[in-house]
Design a protein around this motif. Structure first.
Motif, mmCIF file in Angstrom:
data_model
loop_
_atom_site.group_PDB
_atom_site.id
_atom_site.type_symbol
_atom_site.label_atom_id
_atom_site.label_comp_id
_atom_site.label_asym_id
_atom_site.label_seq_id
_atom_site.Cartn_x
_atom_site.Cartn_y
_atom_site.Cartn_z
ATOM 1 N N ALA A 25 0.931 -1.349 -0.004
ATOM 2 C CA ALA A 25 0.125 -0.030 -0.067
ATOM 3 C C ALA A 25 0.802 1.168 0.161
ATOM 4 O O ALA A 25 0.590 2.197 -0.636
ATOM 5 C CB ALA A 25 -0.878 0.177 1.185
ATOM 6 N N THR A 26 2.094 1.427 0.738
ATOM 7 C CA THR A 26 2.859 2.332 0.659
ATOM 8 C C THR A 26 3.429 2.511 -0.602
ATOM 9 O O THR A 26 3.553 3.773 -0.875
ATOM 10 C CB THR A 26 4.078 1.959 1.817
ATOM 11 N N PHE A 45 0.143 20.659 4.819
ATOM 12 C CA PHE A 45 -0.539 20.058 3.605
ATOM 13 C C PHE A 45 -0.404 18.555 4.179
ATOM 14 O O PHE A 45 -1.217 17.893 3.898
ATOM 15 C CB PHE A 45 0.118 20.042 2.478
ATOM 16 N N ALA A 46 0.797 18.216 4.476
ATOM 17 C CA ALA A 46 1.159 16.769 4.684
ATOM 18 C C ALA A 46 0.303 16.162 5.940
ATOM 19 O O ALA A 46 -0.332 14.963 5.959
ATOM 20 C CB ALA A 46 2.545 16.530 5.325
ATOM 21 N N LEU A 47 0.266 16.941 6.984
ATOM 22 C CA LEU A 47 -0.508 16.701 8.209
ATOM 23 C C LEU A 47 -2.232 16.554 7.658
ATOM 24 O O LEU A 47 -2.829 15.708 8.213
ATOM 25 C CB LEU A 47 -0.549 17.897 9.194
ATOM 26 N N VAL A 48 -2.663 17.571 6.861
ATOM 27 C CA VAL A 48 -4.143 17.418 6.468
ATOM 28 C C VAL A 48 -4.502 16.306 5.974
ATOM 29 O O VAL A 48 -5.413 15.573 5.740
ATOM 30 C CB VAL A 48 -4.431 18.700 5.648
ATOM 31 N N ILE A 49 -3.469 16.107 4.702
ATOM 32 C CA ILE A 49 -3.692 14.802 3.900
ATOM 33 C C ILE A 49 -3.593 13.524 4.729
ATOM 34 O O ILE A 49 -4.571 12.745 4.454
ATOM 35 C CB ILE A 49 -2.503 14.762 2.760
ATOM 36 N N ALA A 97 -8.457 -0.838 7.609
ATOM 37 C CA ALA A 97 -8.386 0.694 8.035
ATOM 38 C C ALA A 97 -7.254 0.839 8.811
ATOM 39 O O ALA A 97 -6.214 1.850 8.887
ATOM 40 C CB ALA A 97 -9.614 0.953 8.909
ATOM 41 N N LYS A 98 -6.923 -0.142 9.672
ATOM 42 C CA LYS A 98 -5.502 0.078 10.478
ATOM 43 C C LYS A 98 -4.222 0.061 9.892
ATOM 44 O O LYS A 98 -3.279 0.733 9.906
ATOM 45 C CB LYS A 98 -5.549 -0.943 11.793
ATOM 46 N N ILE A 99 -4.185 -0.856 8.531
ATOM 47 C CA ILE A 99 -3.054 -1.075 8.013
ATOM 48 C C ILE A 99 -3.103 0.355 6.929
ATOM 49 O O ILE A 99 -2.205 0.777 6.692
ATOM 50 C CB ILE A 99 -3.363 -2.246 7.067
ATOM 51 N N SER A 112 -0.538 5.145 5.162
ATOM 52 C CA SER A 112 -0.569 6.691 4.745
ATOM 53 C C SER A 112 0.699 7.496 5.624
ATOM 54 O O SER A 112 0.888 8.404 5.016
ATOM 55 C CB SER A 112 -2.053 6.958 5.180
ATOM 56 N N LEU A 113 0.643 6.991 6.845
ATOM 57 C CA LEU A 113 1.714 7.629 7.559
ATOM 58 C C LEU A 113 3.126 7.557 7.024
ATOM 59 O O LEU A 113 4.006 8.634 6.940
ATOM 60 C CB LEU A 113 1.701 7.150 9.034
ATOM 61 N N ILE A 114 3.480 6.341 6.713
ATOM 62 C CA ILE A 114 4.830 6.048 5.983
ATOM 63 C C ILE A 114 4.857 6.662 4.658
ATOM 64 O O ILE A 114 5.951 7.510 4.393
ATOM 65 C CB ILE A 114 4.918 4.589 5.969
#
Length: 492
Positions: free
Chosen positions: A53-54, A88-92, A285-287, A292-294
């Motif tokens: 996914a990343t 923007f990164a935080l909002v995304i 959702a957890k994955i 998304s964070l990475i």
């Protein structure tokens, strides 16, 4: 900007149009009870992980939008530029987490799956908002086709000019027109557009993905080399100075910079589709939140390096397209490689974005006129040594007209930063903020006027204001450029 995987969303949306607007239609395959080869919805077992996914997100997001980041930071300065990128990164990331919770309706482990972005909107919001989402999505695809045509012509011109400068030892201004290159790009797209379906251009998508990392990496490396050559970091804390531009221009350019950054970051339209590839447990959702964070963190670091190094190299003179900066014509052959990589990437990217729109229009036409031979009948054309090629007259005519239209509009408005600013502003608020927020509120049944509801609505309103300002700045940029631009003539 979502350059590769976004097509999955739009293609699936076009193919599942009935399921989105008619809730009586069930397109879920029969459940295969007791089989370890199938998931809970009867589809083949999903195998995606946090790392796949990343990879999908990073490949999709890092596209031609990265080339405008040095210019965007030049408008905002050393304080504002990195700060806006970070915000923007935080909002995304935050809205991506909200959207990830909308993949399943109800329980995050056993709830009904939503396979596409529009499916999620249909399930959680329904009504006219589904049609609004589709309208915004397909207009955005059309706009990307225009933006890609402009970007490709700029890169092709850059190759010609760099070789011209080298041959003349910088004595020749090497003026050229973008029009012939847009026509060349358009002809290529007319040919590739005859590929019947998005499923048949996987090879083109893979090549485009490799090219995006190639030119982005070269741009970042050349920025670092230029800074080392200068022996200092150019630029200022507050961005481009008054004098180089007027006070009004500075305001409009700053607004436009927000649109450029939004264009480079958005990937919400493809998030649900990527999430649909993940295997469980743990919950999808957890994955997806972890992926998304990475990916957002990685992309932000990459964008910071590209944008900041470009600004440090050129200062107030940072070009709209990083690779077209005059200082980068040496080593000219390396810049040529990067610009050729951009063109190859954009040839594939144009198809990845536009094929879903082609499929949507052709499905609508076939549904409305099911007995029309012009729309529905295929004709076999024998090709020596190959399988016969099926030609559909409607497909040939409609897709050719589409490419011609995007090419003509590009010729009339060949302003890279302005156009991608408009596209970024147009898609950012509704697709990245508004729909995820509204779906999350609906699904979690968050009480109206409660603290969380007010915080979410405040975020949405702030992002709406930013999108409007970005769109206004980009439109103002187009108006200003049109005052000195002469269509179909040499302007560079």
């Amino acid at each position: 900007m979502a350059d590769i995987s976004m097509a999955t969303n739009a293609t699936a949306a076009a193919k599942n149009q009935e399921s989105q607007y008619d809730h009586s239609v069930d397109v879920t395959p029969p459940l295969q009870d007791g089989s370890k080869s199938f998931d809970d919805d009867g589809r083949l077992k999903r195998t995606g992980t946090v790392w796949t996914a990343t990879a999908h997100i990073i490949t999709a997001v890092i596209g031609s939008g990265v080339l405008s980041l040095a210019w965007a930071i030049a408008q905002l300065g050393w304080i504002g530029g990195p700060a806006v990128l970070f915000v923007f990164a935080l909002v995304i990331y935050y809205t991506s987490c909200l959207l990830a919770d909308c993949y399943r309706s109800g329980d995050q482990v056993t709830g009904k799956r939503n396979y596409t972005y529009m499916d999620a909107v249909s399930t959680n919001l329904g009504g006219s908002k589904v049609k609004l989402c589709g309208l915004i999505q397909y207009i955005n695809l059309f706009g990307v086709g225009i933006g890609y045509t402009i970007a490709a012509s700029i890169s092709m011109m850059a190759v010609e000019r760099s070789n011209c400068f080298h041959a003349s030892h910088n004595d020749n201004p090497c003026h050229t027109s973008s029009t012939p290159y847009m026509i060349i790009f358009g002809v290529l797209q007319i040919i590739f557009s005859q590929i019947p379906d998005i499923d048949q251009i996987t090879w083109l998508s893979k090549v485009a993905a490799v090219m995006s990392f190639t030119y982005s990496g070269i741009g970042m490396g050349l920025g670092i080399a230029k800074v080392a050559e200068n022996g200092k970091f150019k630029g200022s804390l507050t961005g481009i100075s008054i004098g180089a531009v007027s006070q009004a221009q500075k305001i409009w350019r700053r607004s436009q910079a927000f649109g450029n950054i939004a264009f480079a970051y958005s990937y919400s339209m493809l998030l649900i589709e990527i999430q649909d590839t993940l295997k469980a447990p743990p919950s999808e959702a957890k994955i997806m939140k972890k992926a998304s964070l990475i990916s957002v963190s990685t992309t932000t670091i990459f964008y910071m390096l590209c944008g900041c190094m470009g600004y440090a190299a050129f200062g107030d003179m940072a070009p709209g397209n990083l690779l077209t900066g005059f200082g980068f014509y040496n080593p000219y052959w390396l810049v040529d490689i990067a610009n050729v990589a951009i063109v190859i990437h954009l040839v594939g990217g144009y198809q990845v974005y536009c094929q879903p729109l082609f499929a949507f229009i052709e499905k609508c036409a076939a549904t409305k006129w099911p007995k029309s031979d012009f729309i529905n009948k295929n004709f076999e054309v024998p090709i020596p040594g190959c399988r016969p090629y099926n030609i559909n007259l409607f497909r040939v005519v409609w897709r050719t007209m589409f490419v011609v239209l995007t090419t003509i509009i590009s010729m009339l408005l060949p302003f890279f930063n302005d156009v991608i600013g408009i596209i970024g502003a147009f898609a950012f608020w509704p697709l990245t903020v508004y729909f995820p927020v509204e779906m999350y509120i609906s699904q979690k049944k968050i009480p109206k006027w409660g603290t969380k509801w007010l915080c979410l609505q405040t975020l949405s309103v702030i992002c709406l204001v930013i999108s409007i300002a970005a769109a206004a700045g980009s439109v103002a940029g187009v108006v200003a450029d049109l005052k000195v631009y002469h269509p179909f003539k040499s302007n560079y």
